[in-house]
Design a protein around this motif. Structure first.
Motif, PDB file in Angstrom:
ATOM      1  N   ALA A 151      -8.223  44.058 -28.415  1.00 32.36           N
ATOM      2  CA  ALA A 151      -7.123  44.320 -27.757  1.00 32.36           C
ATOM      3  C   ALA A 151      -7.346  44.715 -26.252  1.00 32.36           C
ATOM      4  N   ARG A 152      -8.697  45.109 -26.001  1.00 31.22           N
ATOM      5  CA  ARG A 152      -8.977  45.241 -24.651  1.00 31.22           C
ATOM      6  C   ARG A 152      -8.718  44.062 -23.701  1.00 31.22           C
ATOM      7  N   ASP A 153      -8.796  42.894 -24.359  1.00 30.48           N
ATOM      8  CA  ASP A 153      -8.739  41.840 -23.504  1.00 30.48           C
ATOM      9  C   ASP A 153      -7.598  40.991 -24.063  1.00 30.48           C
ATOM     10  N   ALA A 154      -6.437  41.455 -24.312  1.00 32.15           N
ATOM     11  CA  ALA A 154      -5.207  41.261 -24.876  1.00 32.15           C
ATOM     12  C   ALA A 154      -4.591  40.023 -24.019  1.00 32.15           C
ATOM     13  N   GLU A 155      -4.659  40.178 -22.721  1.00 32.28           N
ATOM     14  CA  GLU A 155      -3.580  39.503 -21.908  1.00 32.28           C
ATOM     15  C   GLU A 155      -3.610  37.978 -21.916  1.00 32.28           C
ATOM     16  N   ALA A 156      -4.904  37.273 -22.115  1.00 32.12           N
ATOM     17  CA  ALA A 156      -4.709  35.833 -22.486  1.00 32.12           C
ATOM     18  C   ALA A 156      -3.746  35.521 -23.593  1.00 32.12           C
ATOM     19  N   LYS A 157      -4.150  36.153 -24.558  1.00 33.39           N
ATOM     20  CA  LYS A 157      -3.574  35.759 -25.898  1.00 33.39           C
ATOM     21  C   LYS A 157      -1.986  36.150 -25.830  1.00 33.39           C
ATOM     22  N   LEU A 158      -1.744  37.311 -25.080  1.00 32.20           N
ATOM     23  CA  LEU A 158      -0.312  37.867 -24.901  1.00 32.20           C
ATOM     24  C   LEU A 158       0.515  36.771 -24.112  1.00 32.20           C
ATOM     25  N   LYS A 159      -0.070  36.338 -23.114  1.00 33.70           N
ATOM     26  CA  LYS A 159       0.369  35.346 -22.224  1.00 33.70           C
ATOM     27  C   LYS A 159       0.923  34.204 -22.857  1.00 33.70           C
ATOM     28  N   ALA A 160      -0.125  33.770 -23.725  1.00 31.16           N
ATOM     29  CA  ALA A 160       0.367  32.451 -24.584  1.00 31.16           C
ATOM     30  C   ALA A 160       1.366  32.677 -25.736  1.00 31.16           C
ATOM     31  N   TRP A 161       1.502  33.914 -25.991  1.00 29.98           N
ATOM     32  CA  TRP A 161       2.779  34.115 -27.022  1.00 29.98           C
ATOM     33  C   TRP A 161       3.748  34.262 -25.997  1.00 29.98           C
TER      34      TRP A 161
END
Ligand SMILES: Cc1cc2nc3c(=O)[nH]c(=O)nc-3n(C[C@H](O)[C@H](O)[C@H](O)COP(=O)(O)O)c2cc1C
Length: 323
Positions: free
Chosen positions: A171-181
Motif C-alpha cells: 500500500a505504500r506504493d499504491a499510486e501506480a495501481k490506483l491510477k490504473a484502476w
C-alpha cells in the motif's frame, strides 16, 4: 466576494467528477467526491491517502468507539466473534456530512474475505442512496473476497463501480495501481484531465534490456493493466515474436485478428498468451486470433538478438503515465 469564492470552489470540485467505463458521467454534475475509509493497522489509510493525492478528494475516517486490541490474534478472535454473532461495533460520528458528496471512494481492509465489522456498522447506518461508490480494499493475499458484492447488498440504491484491491504490504506504493484502476473506472484525475483516452506507458524488462511501450484502451489491455506488474516466461517463435502463458485469463471482449504489425503487444484468448511481435516474415498470417493490447515504442532490434527463452516483466511506467 463570498459568492465568487463559493462559485470558484464549486468549479474546482467538479474536477473530481467520476465517470463509469462507458464514458458517461457516473455521478451527478456536481461531482463532489469523498474518500471514506476504515483502517485498523494503517495499510488502507496509505491507499486512501494515495487516492486523495490522485483525485484531490478529501479524506474521512470511520473509527470505532471502542478501539480494537493491539494484539493481532486478539483482533482476529474479536472479529470472528462479532461476525458470528452479527455484532456491529458502534462507530464515532463522521467528521463530514455525506450529503455534501455524490461519489464515495469506500476503503477497508478485508476481514474474513469480506468487509470488516466496523464497515458493516457504517453501511448499516448509511445506505448511500443515489451515490456512486468506488470500493477499494487491502488484504494479505486472499483478494477482495465477497466484499464488493457485500457493499452492493448494503447499498441497493447506490451505483457501485468495479472495486480495487491490493496487498496491504504494497500500500505504500499504491499510486501506480490506483491510477490504473482510476483509468479503468474512467475517473477524471485532480488535474481535471480524464486519462481515459491516454495510452498507458509500459516498461518491459527482458533479458537485461529495457523496452518501452504503451497499452491501448481495449478491454484486454485494461484487464492486463490491472494485473501489472506481470512476469511471463516467453519463448521466441519463428524469428518474429516472443510469446508466453499469462497464467490468468483476461476477460477480453475484442475478437482479435489474424495478422500483426511489428511492435504489437497482443493477447491470444485461445491459448491465454501474451506476445510481442518484432519482425514481419514471409508468412505474416497467424493461426490464432490475437487482440492488439498495445505496442513497443522503443527500437525492436534487441528482440532479434535475444535467446529463445527469456523472462519478461511488464510494468506500468508510472513516471510516464500521466504524471
Ligand atoms: C480480523 C482480520 C481478518 C483478516 N482477514 C483477512 C482475509 O480474510 N484475507 C486476507 O487476505 N487478509 C485478511 N486480513 C489481513 C488484512 O486484510 C490486511 O492486513 C489489510 O491490509 C489490513 O489493512 P489495515 O492496515 O488498513 O487495517 C485480516 C486481518 C484481520 C485483522
Amino acid at each position: 466576494m463570498k459568492d465568487i469564492l463559493v462559485t470558484l470552489l464549486g468549479a474546482l470540485l467538479t474536477f473530481t467528477l467520476a465517470l463509469p467505463c462507458s464514458g458517461a458521467p457516473a455521478s451527478p454534475d456536481s461531482g463532489r467526491s469523498l474518500i471514506l475509509f476504515y483502517s485498523l493497522s494503517g495499510n488502507t489509510r496509505l491507499a486512501a491517502e494515495a487516492l486523495s493525492r490522485l483525485t484531490g478528494a478529501p479524506l474521512a475516517e470511520i473509527k470505532t468507539v471502542e478501539p480494537y486490541p493491539d494484539d493481532f490474534h486478539a483482533v482476529v478472535e474479536q472479529a470472528r466473534q462479532e461476525r458470528s454473532t452479527g455484532y456491529r461495533p458502534p462507530i464515532l460520528p463522521l467528521s463530514v456530512d455525506l450529503d455534501d458528496y455524490d461519489t464515495v471512494y469506500l476503503g477497508f481492509p478485508i476481514w474474513s474475505n469480506s468487509i470488516p465489522q466496523p464497515m458493516a456498522s457504517f453501511l448499516s447506518e448509511h445506505h448511500l442512496e443515489g451515490k456512486t461508490i468506488l470500493p477499494f480494499c487491502t488484504h494479505d493475499g486472499y483478494g477482495p473476497g465477497r466484499s464488493f458484492r457485500v457493499v452492493g447488498e448494503y447499498c441497493p440504491d447506490a451505483r457501485v463501480l468495479p472495486g480495487f484491491d491490493m496487498l496491504g504490504s504494497e500500500a505504500r506504493d499504491a499510486e501506480a495501481k490506483l491510477k490504473a484502476w482510476l483509468k479503468e473506472v474512467n475517473v477524471a484525475l485532480s488535474d481535471g484531465t480524464s486519462s481515459s483516452s491516454e495510452a498507458s506507458a509500459l516498461v518491459i524488462r527482458m533479458n537485461g534490456v529495457e523496452l518501452h511501450g504503451e497499452l491501448n484502451d481495449s478491454s484486454a489491455a485494461r484487464e492486463f493493466l490491472r494485473r501489472l506488474p506481470v512476469t511471463v516466461s516467453m519463448t521466441g517463435y519463428g524469428g518474429r515474436e516472443y510469446y508466453g502463458d499469462l497464467g490468468e485469463l483476461l476477460n477480453a471482449t475484442e475478437e482479435g485478428r489474424l495478422r500483426f504489425d511489428d511492435g504489437d503487444i497482443t493477447y491470444c484468448p485461445q491459448n491465454n498468451t501474451v506476445a510481442i511481435f518484432y519482425a514481419q516474415t514471409s508468412c505474416p498470417d497467424l493461426s490464432m486470433r490475437v487482440i492488439p493490447m498495445g505496442r513497443v515504442t522503443s527500437p525492436l532490434d534487441p528482440l532479434s538478438r535475444m535467446p529463445r527463452r527469456v523472462t519478461a516483466t511488464f510494468s506500468l511506467n508510472s513516471a510516464l503515465s500521466g504524471d
